[in-house]
Design an enzyme around this catalytic site. Structure first.
Site, mmCIF file in Angstrom:
data_model
loop_
_atom_site.group_PDB
_atom_site.id
_atom_site.type_symbol
_atom_site.label_atom_id
_atom_site.label_comp_id
_atom_site.label_asym_id
_atom_site.label_seq_id
_atom_site.Cartn_x
_atom_site.Cartn_y
_atom_site.Cartn_z
ATOM 1 N N SER A 141 0.863 -1.185 0.000
ATOM 2 C CA SER A 141 0.000 0.000 0.000
ATOM 3 C C SER A 141 0.894 1.227 0.000
ATOM 4 O O SER A 141 2.058 1.165 0.411
ATOM 5 C CB SER A 141 -0.847 0.004 1.275
ATOM 6 O OG SER A 141 -1.454 1.268 1.468
ATOM 7 N N TYR A 154 -2.173 -1.618 10.254
ATOM 8 C CA TYR A 154 -2.251 -1.802 8.792
ATOM 9 C C TYR A 154 -0.988 -1.248 8.130
ATOM 10 O O TYR A 154 -0.334 -1.942 7.342
ATOM 11 C CB TYR A 154 -3.500 -1.101 8.250
ATOM 12 C CG TYR A 154 -3.654 -1.192 6.743
ATOM 13 C CD1 TYR A 154 -4.039 -2.393 6.137
ATOM 14 C CD2 TYR A 154 -3.427 -0.084 5.928
ATOM 15 C CE1 TYR A 154 -4.186 -2.475 4.746
ATOM 16 C CE2 TYR A 154 -3.572 -0.167 4.545
ATOM 17 C CZ TYR A 154 -3.950 -1.363 3.954
ATOM 18 O OH TYR A 154 -4.094 -1.442 2.584
HETATM 19 N N1 LIG Z 1 -8.537 -0.176 -2.150
HETATM 20 C C1 LIG Z 1 -7.507 0.584 -1.777
HETATM 21 O O1 LIG Z 1 -7.628 1.826 -1.744
HETATM 22 C C2 LIG Z 1 -6.192 -0.044 -1.395
HETATM 23 C C3 LIG Z 1 -5.125 0.816 -1.141
HETATM 24 C C4 LIG Z 1 -3.896 0.273 -0.784
HETATM 25 C C5 LIG Z 1 -3.756 -1.101 -0.700
HETATM 26 N N2 LIG Z 1 -4.815 -1.915 -0.941
HETATM 27 C C6 LIG Z 1 -4.602 -3.369 -0.814
HETATM 28 O O2 LIG Z 1 -5.115 -4.012 -1.957
HETATM 29 C C7 LIG Z 1 -5.467 -5.360 -1.611
HETATM 30 C C8 LIG Z 1 -6.858 -5.657 -2.155
HETATM 31 O O3 LIG Z 1 -7.804 -4.835 -1.475
HETATM 32 P P1 LIG Z 1 -9.147 -4.290 -2.149
HETATM 33 O O4 LIG Z 1 -9.059 -2.831 -2.201
HETATM 34 O O5 LIG Z 1 -9.458 -5.052 -3.370
HETATM 35 O O6 LIG Z 1 -10.184 -4.620 -0.956
HETATM 36 P P2 LIG Z 1 -11.413 -5.638 -0.860
HETATM 37 O O7 LIG Z 1 -12.409 -5.313 -1.926
HETATM 38 O O8 LIG Z 1 -11.850 -5.594 0.561
HETATM 39 O O9 LIG Z 1 -10.757 -7.053 -1.223
HETATM 40 C C9 LIG Z 1 -9.886 -7.704 -0.333
HETATM 41 C C10 LIG Z 1 -10.201 -9.188 -0.375
HETATM 42 O O10 LIG Z 1 -9.300 -9.853 0.530
HETATM 43 C C11 LIG Z 1 -10.067 -10.791 1.278
HETATM 44 N N3 LIG Z 1 -9.542 -11.124 2.583
HETATM 45 C C12 LIG Z 1 -9.516 -10.350 3.688
HETATM 46 N N4 LIG Z 1 -9.091 -11.048 4.742
HETATM 47 C C13 LIG Z 1 -8.863 -12.304 4.290
HETATM 48 C C14 LIG Z 1 -8.425 -13.491 4.912
HETATM 49 N N5 LIG Z 1 -8.197 -13.569 6.222
HETATM 50 N N6 LIG Z 1 -8.275 -14.602 4.147
HETATM 51 C C15 LIG Z 1 -8.551 -14.576 2.822
HETATM 52 N N7 LIG Z 1 -8.993 -13.483 2.184
HETATM 53 C C16 LIG Z 1 -9.148 -12.364 2.909
HETATM 54 C C17 LIG Z 1 -11.392 -10.075 1.460
HETATM 55 O O11 LIG Z 1 -12.382 -10.980 1.897
HETATM 56 P P3 LIG Z 1 -13.530 -10.465 2.929
HETATM 57 O O12 LIG Z 1 -14.517 -9.711 2.077
HETATM 58 O O13 LIG Z 1 -14.067 -11.729 3.498
HETATM 59 O O14 LIG Z 1 -12.866 -9.574 3.949
HETATM 60 C C18 LIG Z 1 -11.634 -9.478 0.103
HETATM 61 O O15 LIG Z 1 -12.292 -10.367 -0.760
HETATM 62 C C19 LIG Z 1 -5.361 -5.444 -0.083
HETATM 63 O O16 LIG Z 1 -4.142 -6.079 0.259
HETATM 64 C C20 LIG Z 1 -5.338 -3.996 0.343
HETATM 65 O O17 LIG Z 1 -4.674 -3.807 1.576
HETATM 66 C C21 LIG Z 1 -6.034 -1.419 -1.292
#
Ligand SMILES: NC(=O)c1ccc[n+]([C@@H]2O[C@H](COP(=O)([O-])OP(=O)(O)OC[C@H]3O[C@@H](n4cnc5c(N)ncnc54)[C@H](OP(=O)(O)O)[C@@H]3O)[C@@H](O)[C@H]2O)c1
Length: 264
Positions: A141, A154
């Site tokens: 991130s 985080y």
């Molecule tokens: N969106 C942003 O602005 C942003 C910015 C910086 C970094 N990121 C990073 O990008 C990555 C993807 O995030 P996203 O934005 O696509 O968010 P998201 O829509 O919440 O997707 C994250 C996925 O990871 C799954 N997950 C969470 N905990 C888990 C666990 N214990 N075991 C297996 N799967 C799990 C979630 O499942 P559940 O729905 O069950 O929780 C969800 O399906 C993450 O690593 C996040 O930290 C995102």
């Protein structure tokens, strides 16, 4: 790049960036191995990819449970022994102040964001190396580059990801395993809704800042391109990415901004 003969393993594939990545690789006819703990939405991603005419494998696990990860790797490798690209993307965010957050919640965030990615990587590495190499992409991130309120654990877990995978890249140079570290800014996904609070419960709110983010599809396409070009790092997002430069080159300004900008 011709993806027809490639196999790509993606975590966090039930939602957001992971789901968008699955669809992008499916469009290119790569075989996709899809993991998440959200089984219902993971099934939906599998079906969406299959509709695009490619092979999609349902491989659910909880990133906080090493035994589930290792079993999934053993099961998948029996059928698909050659994994070309691992995209360790699944993760969870945080919305709570450090002073009110029990250390168990800090550990939980590390367990998912850091140890989950490490466990999966270690389980797959021998197969990648035996096969002559491969590519690991890990989603950190922008807050893996600096600290930001409401996200102490985080930010720390995402800093840990940066350090671990940078060191791993150097170790694996001679084994032909490449490493791309992805640092997104704001991407419009459910990340803030799924973020956990001091009690470990879902924050449940789509933060206003999140809605200003780039789309998950745009983010996924940039990640795909960065992997194709073997970029060591990808910073992806909008103007908020400037914060990385401000932190590095104008740190007094950064420290003021970090406490003044609305963290939601
Ligand atoms: N969106 C942003 O602005 C942003 C910015 C910086 C970094 N990121 C990073 O990008 C990555 C993807 O995030 P996203 O934005 O696509 O968010 P998201 O829509 O919440 O997707 C994250 C996925 O990871 C799954 N997950 C969470 N905990 C888990 C666990 N214990 N075991 C297996 N799967 C799990 C979630 O499942 P559940 O729905 O069950 O929780 C969800 O399906 C993450 O690593 C996040 O930290 C995102």
């Amino acid at each position: 790049m011709d993806y027809k003969e490639k196999t790509v393993w993606i975590t966090g594939a039930a939602s957001g960036i992971g789901r968008a990545l699955a669809v992008e690789y499916a469009k290119k006819q790569a075989t996709v191995i899809l993991s998440d703990r959200d089984k219902e939405n993971l099934q939906a991603t599998v079906k969406e990819c299959e509709k695009l005419g490619t092979k999609a494998v349902y491989a659910p696990f909880d990133l906080a449970k090493a035994d589930e990860i290792e079993k999934a790797v053993n099961d998948v490798l029996k059928i698909y022994p050659k994994i070309n690209i691992l995209i360790s993307n699944g993760g969870i965010s945080q919305r709570s102040y450090a002073i009110e957050t029990p250390v168990e919640i800090d550990r939980k965030i590390f367990e998912i964001n850091f140890f989950g990615a490490v466990t999966l990587t270690k389980a797959l590495l021998p197969a990648l190396i035996a096969d002559g190499g491969g590519h690991i992409s890990v989603t950190s991130s922008m807050t893996g580059k600096f600290g930001f309120p409401l996200r102490t654990a985080y930010c720390a877990s995402k800093h840990a990801v940066q350090g671990y995978f940078e060191a791993l890249r150097a170790e694996l140079y001679d084994k032909n395993v490449k490493v791309t570290i992805v640092s997104p800014g704001r991407v419009y996904t459910n990340i803030s809704i799924n973020a956990i609070d001091k009690d470990g419960k879902a924050h449940g709110i789509l933060d206003p800042g999140q809605t200003k983010g780039i789309s998950a599809e745009k983010c996924a396409r940039k990640i795909m391109k960065a992997i194709e070009r073997n970029k060591k790092e990808l910073w992806v997002g909008g103007s908020e990415i400037l914060m990385i430069y401000i932190r590095k080159y104008m740190s007094p300004l950064f420290h003021v901004l970090a406490r003044k900008i609305n963290p939601t």
